[in-house]
Design a protein around this motif. Structure first.
Motif, PDB file in Angstrom:
ATOM      1  N   TYR A 147      -1.862  33.132   5.484  1.00 52.09           N
ATOM      2  CA  TYR A 147      -2.705  32.832   4.306  1.00 52.09           C
ATOM      3  C   TYR A 147      -3.583  31.614   4.597  1.00 52.09           C
ATOM      4  O   TYR A 147      -4.762  31.602   4.292  1.00 52.09           O
ATOM      5  N   ASP A 150      -6.633  32.418   6.567  1.00 49.16           N
ATOM      6  CA  ASP A 150      -7.563  33.428   6.030  1.00 49.16           C
ATOM      7  C   ASP A 150      -7.319  34.861   6.476  1.00 49.16           C
ATOM      8  O   ASP A 150      -8.265  35.641   6.610  1.00 49.16           O
ATOM      9  N   THR A 152      -6.145  38.611   5.710  1.00 50.71           N
ATOM     10  CA  THR A 152      -6.096  39.467   4.521  1.00 50.71           C
ATOM     11  C   THR A 152      -4.909  40.421   4.656  1.00 50.71           C
ATOM     12  O   THR A 152      -4.727  41.033   5.719  1.00 50.71           O
TER      13      THR A 152
END
Ligand code: AMO
Length: 433
Positions: A147, A150, A152
């Protein structure tokens, strides 16, 4: 579960299992177990106000569940951390049959199959119970790393229309009269996400393997921690991310559970130093031969087997004092078609920890024509057309890896087999409970 020490003198309500009920002449004791923690409940029989509770405890069987309201008292005579609960009310919320099918305190009193048949009781044992406390922290910290960087999260289907990767080792299911399969890896879909424009993706989900192998490290269903990311220069970039991910996971585990792991499993959690050692397969064969007289069997040339993995860790420990080691330079015959190749050598790696492979990773072939040629060479055709199409309309260079979290936990805690480590194990001879 509340913190007892912080609540001395306070009135609290605690629910849990009556692990041990002792009815003495003047006093009754219950050891209340809640989420693996314990507190003693002390009931003086002579006190008039305790009359109803004494009656309840007279009929209370071990492992019944109770809800107790009372005051936490510091009492140095109490073995369990010098703390007891003096109850004002005890409610029985469920009554256990008096004889349990297996022992809770002695996990070796029953064989592993009987234990797995009764896994809901087996997990009440501290050693087993805490496996998933530790695993939760490990996976939480690795997710947090993703997380923070970044990534997903994606959720890809486990029911698929075409056998993924190689066509072998997949479970077939009847899908409204047609053939479908259980996904052995999210491989194609995580690469699809890259083709769709996501730079970094991950998934933590089940993977299915129809391998009829009864080893300590194979399950037919396991949980795979997969990630994939774009714009890499080589598989070295993938290895670096994996190093960071494992350091993040092990740092958090050591901080939160290091003492408990030492106490329950006798294992020191080591946060690895970076970079992890790396060795090419050909050099490894040479080292293992010179050091341990080991000769790789002909059918495993270009790859590793269980024995090689064990010796590789021995070598990593002896030479680098490191628990982890990356092995590169596998032969193309032993690696899937989607690994990028350079001078005919797959640009991928295996990561070995404490004698067992925990990861396969690679840079992927993203050039359509090359990919098609490599697929053809492996005899793969129509089944993977949908996959090859991902690379027709622009797809950046990318790579990733798959990490089996059941193996990871087994190795972390030094447990002998996945049967011990998995919440519910699935193997060729085990489809229940
Ligand atoms: P691979 O087949 O090596 O690679 O699987 C990745 C990791 O998953 C775990 N694993 C298993 N765990 C328990 N039981 C099994 N039967 C089992 N099989 C595998 C291991 C292994 O290292 N698509 C590639 C990954 C990638 O390149 O991204 C793949 O699935 O820890």
């Amino acid at each position: 579960m509340i913190n007892f020490k912080e609540n001395i003198g306070k009135k609290v309500t605690i629910s849990g299992f009556a692990e041990k009920v002792r009815n003495l002449q003047w006093v009754q004791f219950i050891v209340l177990r809640c989420e693996g923690k314990r507190i003693q409940i002390t009931i003086e029989k002579s006190e008039e106000k305790n009359k109803d509770m004494v009656e309840i405890v007279n009929n209370l069987t071990n492992e019944s569940t109770i809800c107790v309201t009372g005051v936490i008292n510091e009492n140095e005579k109490v073995k369990m951390g010098g703390m007891e609960l003096i109850p004002e009310e005890i409610k029985v919320t469920s009554t256990s049959y008096p004889e349990l099918p297996i022992s809770i305190t002695d996990k070796n009193a029953a064989n592993i199959d009987t234990r797995m048949d009764n896994r809901f009781i087996d997990l009440r044992n501290d050693v087993n119970f805490n496996i998933f406390k530790v695993q939760t922290e490990f996976v939480r910290a690795m997710r947090q790393y993703l997380y923070d960087n970044d990534f997903t999260e994606i959720h890809t289907p486990k029911l698929i229309g075409a056998a993924s990767e190689s066509g072998s080792e997949v479970f077939e299911v009847n899908y409204f009269g047609n053939k479908a399969y259980l996904a052995q890896s999210p491989q194609f879909y995580k690469q699809m996400a890259i083709a769709a424009g996501y730079e970094k993706v991950f998934e933590v989900a089940p993977a299915f393997r129809a391998e009829n192998s009864n080893t300590n490290r194979h399950a037919t269903e396991f949980t795979s921690f997969d990630l994939e990311f774009a714009n890499i220069n080589s598989y070295e970039d993938v290895m670096e991310v994996e190093e960071d991910l494992l350091v993040a996971g092990l740092t958090a585990v050591k901080e939160k559970y290091g003492d408990l792991i030492k106490e329950l499993y006798g294992v020191d959690v080591v946060v690895p130093t970076k970079p992890f050692p790396r060795i090419k397969l050909q050099d490894l064969y040479k080292e293992l031969n010179e050091r341990y007289g080991y000769e790789i069997p002909d059918h495993d040339i270009g790859d590793m087997n269980a024995e090689t993995e064990k010796l590789t860790s021995k070598y990593a420990m002896e030479v680098y004092g490191h628990e982890f080691i990356f092995v590169t330079g596998f032969s193309k015959a032993k690696r899937p078609f989607y690994h990028m190749r350079k001078d005919d050598v797959p640009q991928g790696y295996d990561l070995i920890w404490k004698g067992t492979e925990i990861t396969t990773g690679a840079q992927r072939e993203h050039r359509y024509d090359v990919l098609e040629a490599q697929a053809k060479e492996k005899g793969l055709g129509e089944d993977i057309k949908f996959y090859k199409d991902f690379f027709k309309y622009g797809c950046p260079p990318h790579g990733g890896f798959g990490l089996g979290i059941d193996r990871l936990t087994m190795l972390l805690l030094g447990l002998p087999s996945l049967k011990e480590t998995m919440f519910i194990f699935r193997g060729p001879n085990r489809i229940n409970p």
